[in-house]
Design an enzyme around this catalytic site. Structure first.
Site, PDB file in Angstrom:
ATOM      1  CD  GLU A  98       0.022  -1.080  -3.484  1.00  0.00           C
ATOM      2  OE1 GLU A  98      -0.251   0.117  -3.684  1.00  0.00           O
ATOM      3  OE2 GLU A  98       0.264  -1.540  -2.359  1.00  0.00           O
ATOM      4  CD  GLU A 132      -4.491  -1.781  -0.656  1.00  0.00           C
ATOM      5  OE1 GLU A 132      -3.355  -2.267  -0.755  1.00  0.00           O
ATOM      6  OE2 GLU A 132      -5.395  -1.988  -1.500  1.00  0.00           O
TER       7      GLU A 132
END
Length: 246
Positions: free
Chosen positions: A116, A136
């Site tokens: 990210e 995740e």
């Protein structure tokens, strides 16, 4: 204020200034540069200081050690998983509000919050050993630092969703084929390639670079007619500047 020269105060993040280039290095190699809350907060403060320093033109983000750019959030950290605490803190809003480009120098593991961070950079250069993933979902959460928004905007939707749904990783060659990274180079050439791009950026006029970045990135979220109006407004502004007259 945040003193960029006081490196001893921030061992988890290393900062070096070489002319107009800011070198920011995540320095937790024993944890594959996974970020705990302190690391995220220090990164946020560092990028905010780079943003506000007119003598700096471009940043290069990298990870210390031989094994990782950043393996994501440190899931062993005490703050991870606490209700109401989203890993990343203020970092991603600060990166979103940058007024100058950041180049990601990626090697080894680039996963979760590490990917990210790379996605929040303007240009991504990968070493041949780099691998990328957003895992995740395997922890029962989602990528909360822009992963669900930036990845589908950057690569084909189906492949982005597959990575998000499965947590699967891809290698550097596949990342380049999909457009996730812009260059793939031998590990030994990684920083040299990033510096070459940074130096090319620095040869341009500072205000023009900032206005180009604003028009290109803000324009992505606009209708074409709105984006063209923003481009024209920025051009009209630049024609009044000393850089343009020079």
């Amino acid at each position: 204020g945040f003193d960029l020269t006081w490196e001893a105060a921030m061992p988890k993040i290393l900062f070096e200034r070489r002319g107009p280039i800011a070198y920011v290095t995540i320095n937790r190699p024993e944890r594959l540069n996974a970020c705990d809350e302190e690391t995220y907060n220090t990164l946020a403060a560092t990028w905010a200081a780079v943003r506000d320093d007119d003598s700096l033109r471009v940043g290069i983000l990298s990870g210390a050690g031989e094994r990782a750019f950043c393996a994501g959030s440190d899931i062993r950290a005490e703050s991870f998983g606490k209700p109401g605490r989203i890993p990343g803190g203020d970092l991603f809003p600060v990166m979103n509000a940058m007024n100058k480009p950041i180049i990601a120098a990626i090697h080894g593991h680039c996963n979760g919050g590490g990917l990210e961070q790379a996605l929040a950079c303007d240009i991504r250069v990968a070493a041949e050993d780099a691998q990328f993933g957003l895992g995740e979902v395997l922890l029962g959460v989602l990528p909360g630092g822009g992963g669900t928004q930036r990845l589908p905007r950057l690569i084909p939707l189906g492949r982005a969703l597959e990575m998000l749904y499965t947590g699967a990783r891809i290698d550097a060659a596949e990342a380049w084929r999909l457009g996730l990274v812009d260059h793939v180079v031998p590990r030994a050439d990684l920083m040299e390639k990033c510096e070459s791009i940074a130096n090319a950026i620095c040869r341009g006029a500072p205000r023009a670079g900032a206005k180009i970045r604003e028009a290109a990135l803000r324009g992505l979220d606009m209708e074409l007619t709105e984006g063209l109006a923003l481009e024209r407004a920025n051009m009209e502004f630049l024609r009044t500047t000393d850089d343009s007259r020079e």
